[in-house]
Design a protein around this motif. Structure first.
Motif, PDB file in Angstrom:
ATOM      1  N   HIS A  45     -11.637  -1.311   7.221  1.00 47.19           N
ATOM      2  CA  HIS A  45     -12.892  -0.615   7.519  1.00 47.19           C
ATOM      3  C   HIS A  45     -12.604   0.703   8.224  1.00 47.19           C
ATOM      4  CE1 HIS A  45     -15.563  -3.851   6.192  1.00 47.19           C
ATOM      5  NE2 HIS A  45     -14.624  -4.660   6.650  1.00 47.19           N
ATOM      6  N   PHE A  46     -11.412   1.217   7.990  1.00 50.34           N
ATOM      7  CA  PHE A  46     -10.995   2.494   8.542  1.00 50.34           C
ATOM      8  C   PHE A  46     -10.004   3.105   7.560  1.00 50.34           C
ATOM      9  CE2 PHE A  46      -8.041  -0.744   9.872  1.00 50.34           C
ATOM     10  CZ  PHE A  46      -6.804  -0.171   9.708  1.00 50.34           C
ATOM     11  N   ASP A  47      -9.737   4.376   7.703  1.00 51.02           N
ATOM     12  CA  ASP A  47      -8.776   5.043   6.835  1.00 51.02           C
ATOM     13  C   ASP A  47      -7.395   4.919   7.459  1.00 51.02           C
ATOM     14  OD1 ASP A  47      -7.224   6.695   5.276  1.00 51.02           O
ATOM     15  OD2 ASP A  47      -8.780   8.227   5.076  1.00 51.02           O
ATOM     16  N   PRO A  48      -6.464   4.215   6.811  1.00 48.41           N
ATOM     17  CA  PRO A  48      -5.125   4.032   7.394  1.00 48.41           C
ATOM     18  C   PRO A  48      -4.266   5.293   7.351  1.00 48.41           C
ATOM     19  CG  PRO A  48      -5.195   3.095   5.208  1.00 48.41           C
ATOM     20  CD  PRO A  48      -6.602   3.526   5.516  1.00 48.41           C
ATOM     21  N   GLN A  49      -4.838   6.379   6.804  1.00 51.74           N
ATOM     22  CA  GLN A  49      -4.118   7.658   6.736  1.00 51.74           C
ATOM     23  C   GLN A  49      -2.799   7.533   5.963  1.00 51.74           C
ATOM     24  OE1 GLN A  49      -5.567  10.515   7.934  1.00 51.74           O
ATOM     25  NE2 GLN A  49      -7.322   9.210   8.348  1.00 51.74           N
ATOM     26  N   THR A  50      -2.858   6.787   4.878  1.00 50.32           N
ATOM     27  CA  THR A  50      -1.721   6.687   3.967  1.00 50.32           C
ATOM     28  C   THR A  50      -2.239   6.909   2.552  1.00 50.32           C
ATOM     29  OG1 THR A  50      -1.933   4.319   3.485  1.00 50.32           O
ATOM     30  CG2 THR A  50      -0.711   4.940   5.489  1.00 50.32           C
ATOM     31  N   ASN A  51      -1.325   6.982   1.583  1.00 49.33           N
ATOM     32  CA  ASN A  51      -1.714   7.144   0.173  1.00 49.33           C
ATOM     33  C   ASN A  51      -1.684   5.804  -0.562  1.00 49.33           C
ATOM     34  OD1 ASN A  51       1.022   6.715   0.130  1.00 49.33           O
ATOM     35  ND2 ASN A  51       1.472   8.367  -1.336  1.00 49.33           N
ATOM     36  N   ILE A  52      -2.020   4.732   0.166  1.00 50.05           N
ATOM     37  CA  ILE A  52      -1.939   3.377  -0.389  1.00 50.05           C
ATOM     38  C   ILE A  52      -2.815   3.221  -1.634  1.00 50.05           C
ATOM     39  CG2 ILE A  52      -3.751   2.488   1.165  1.00 50.05           C
ATOM     40  CD1 ILE A  52      -2.192  -0.130   1.256  1.00 50.05           C
ATOM     41  N   VAL A  53      -4.020   3.791  -1.613  1.00 49.32           N
ATOM     42  CA  VAL A  53      -4.906   3.679  -2.776  1.00 49.32           C
ATOM     43  C   VAL A  53      -4.320   4.449  -3.950  1.00 49.32           C
ATOM     44  CG1 VAL A  53      -7.190   4.210  -3.708  1.00 49.32           C
ATOM     45  CG2 VAL A  53      -6.964   3.331  -1.375  1.00 49.32           C
ATOM     46  N   GLU A  54      -3.888   5.681  -3.686  1.00 50.06           N
ATOM     47  CA  GLU A  54      -3.363   6.530  -4.745  1.00 50.06           C
ATOM     48  C   GLU A  54      -2.108   5.927  -5.387  1.00 50.06           C
ATOM     49  OE1 GLU A  54      -6.011   8.704  -2.156  1.00 50.06           O
ATOM     50  OE2 GLU A  54      -4.247   7.471  -1.717  1.00 50.06           O
ATOM     51  N   THR A  55      -1.241   5.339  -4.563  1.00 48.39           N
ATOM     52  CA  THR A  55      -0.016   4.740  -5.079  1.00 48.39           C
ATOM     53  C   THR A  55      -0.321   3.565  -6.004  1.00 48.39           C
ATOM     54  OG1 THR A  55       1.249   5.390  -3.125  1.00 48.39           O
ATOM     55  CG2 THR A  55       2.131   3.590  -4.450  1.00 48.39           C
ATOM     56  N   HIS A  56      -1.202   2.658  -5.556  1.00 50.14           N
ATOM     57  CA  HIS A  56      -1.553   1.503  -6.379  1.00 50.14           C
ATOM     58  C   HIS A  56      -2.317   1.936  -7.635  1.00 50.14           C
ATOM     59  CE1 HIS A  56      -0.357  -0.885  -2.919  1.00 50.14           C
ATOM     60  NE2 HIS A  56      -0.487  -1.975  -3.654  1.00 50.14           N
ATOM     61  N   MET A  57      -3.171   2.960  -7.505  1.00 48.02           N
ATOM     62  CA  MET A  57      -3.928   3.435  -8.662  1.00 48.02           C
ATOM     63  C   MET A  57      -2.997   4.039  -9.706  1.00 48.02           C
ATOM     64  SD  MET A  57      -7.049   3.405  -9.744  1.00 48.02           S
ATOM     65  CE  MET A  57      -8.055   3.267  -8.245  1.00 48.02           C
ATOM     66  N   SER A  58      -1.973   4.741  -9.267  1.00 48.66           N
ATOM     67  CA  SER A  58      -1.006   5.327 -10.200  1.00 48.66           C
ATOM     68  C   SER A  58      -0.283   4.233 -10.984  1.00 48.66           C
ATOM     69  CB  SER A  58      -0.001   6.186  -9.421  1.00 48.66           C
ATOM     70  OG  SER A  58       0.993   6.688 -10.287  1.00 48.66           O
TER      71      SER A  58
END
Length: 238
Positions: free
Chosen positions: A197-210
């Motif tokens: 429920h917060f932004d972890p300030q990582t590219n975790i979404v982008e990495t998994h989406m790729s």
């Protein structure tokens, strides 16, 4: 101990039960009795292990001890509900006051059984939860742009070609397919897939989406996922 335990107690395929209980003697008794009833049992002896095992293999029903080490049962249950695990949960605990019951049910438990208990009552309650879940008859198949998701088996395919996805990749795709035609924001994905429920300030979404996109393309789905710059992602309806 727990992984070996889960592999040891394996019976028929009538009902797959995730048993999260740190009392190994009690867990062994429950598992043995459930297997005798032709069910399968996976055992977790801590909160973190229960979270991991539910992600690796979605159970039909969960028996959840409230006082688990590492992460307590209520916190485990809260996390499951936040990320969309809909399996019925029977909370099993020595904390059996009215306030404890209310707290467990409000957190997302479907039933509550205090210790000590009779196994016949435990089994009856689990069977009742399964009948109740079956009566709801949710949509277990989703489709968008030729990508089909089997929510019961947690499998994805493009036409006749299976798409081999990790659990979080499947959840990402599920959110996009469920909301086809609409943009799913990055924050929505963080909440639904990771429980953040917060932004972890990582590219975790982008990495998994790729990775997800690459697997879809390899399976013949082309690049059905669109990036909505600065907002999130979407899959068009047509």
């Amino acid at each position: 101990m727990s992984r070996a335990f889960g592999a040891l107690f394996k019976g028929g395929d009538a009902m797959h039960v995730l048993l999260a209980e740190d009392d190994l003697k009690l867990a062994a008794m429950i598992a043995e009795r459930l297997v005798a009833e032709s069910h399968t049992v996976a055992h977790a002896s801590s909160g973190p292990e229960a979270l991991e095992m539910a992600e690796a293999a979605i159970p039909d029903v969960v028996v959840l001890d409230r006082m688990l080490p590492g992460i307590d049962g209520l916190s485990v249950l809260r996390r499951w509900r936040e990320v969309g695990l809909g399996a019925p949960v029977l909370m099993l605990t020595a904390l059996d006051s009215i306030d404890d019951r209310v707290e467990g049910l409000e957190t997302g438990a479907d039933d509550y059984l205090g210790k000590p208990f009779a196994f016949t009552e435990l089994l009856a309650r689990l069977n009742a939860l399964m009948r109740r879940a079956a009566a709801v008859q949710p949509d277990l198949m989703l489709e968008a742009r030729g990508v089909v998701l089997d929510l019961l088996k947690r499998e994805a395919r493009c036409g006749d070609q299976p798409v081999l996805l990790q659990p979080r990749e499947f959840r990402l795709l599920e959110q996009l397919v469920r909301n086809k035609g609409d943009t799913v924001t990055r924050q929505m994905l963080l909440e639904k897939v990771w429980g953040f429920h917060f932004d972890p300030q990582t590219n975790i979404v982008e990495t998994h989406m790729s990775r997800l996109r690459s697997k879809l393309v390899e399976s013949g789905a082309c690049d059905v996922i669109q990036t909505v710059r600065g907002v999130g992602y979407r899959i068009d309806e047509t």
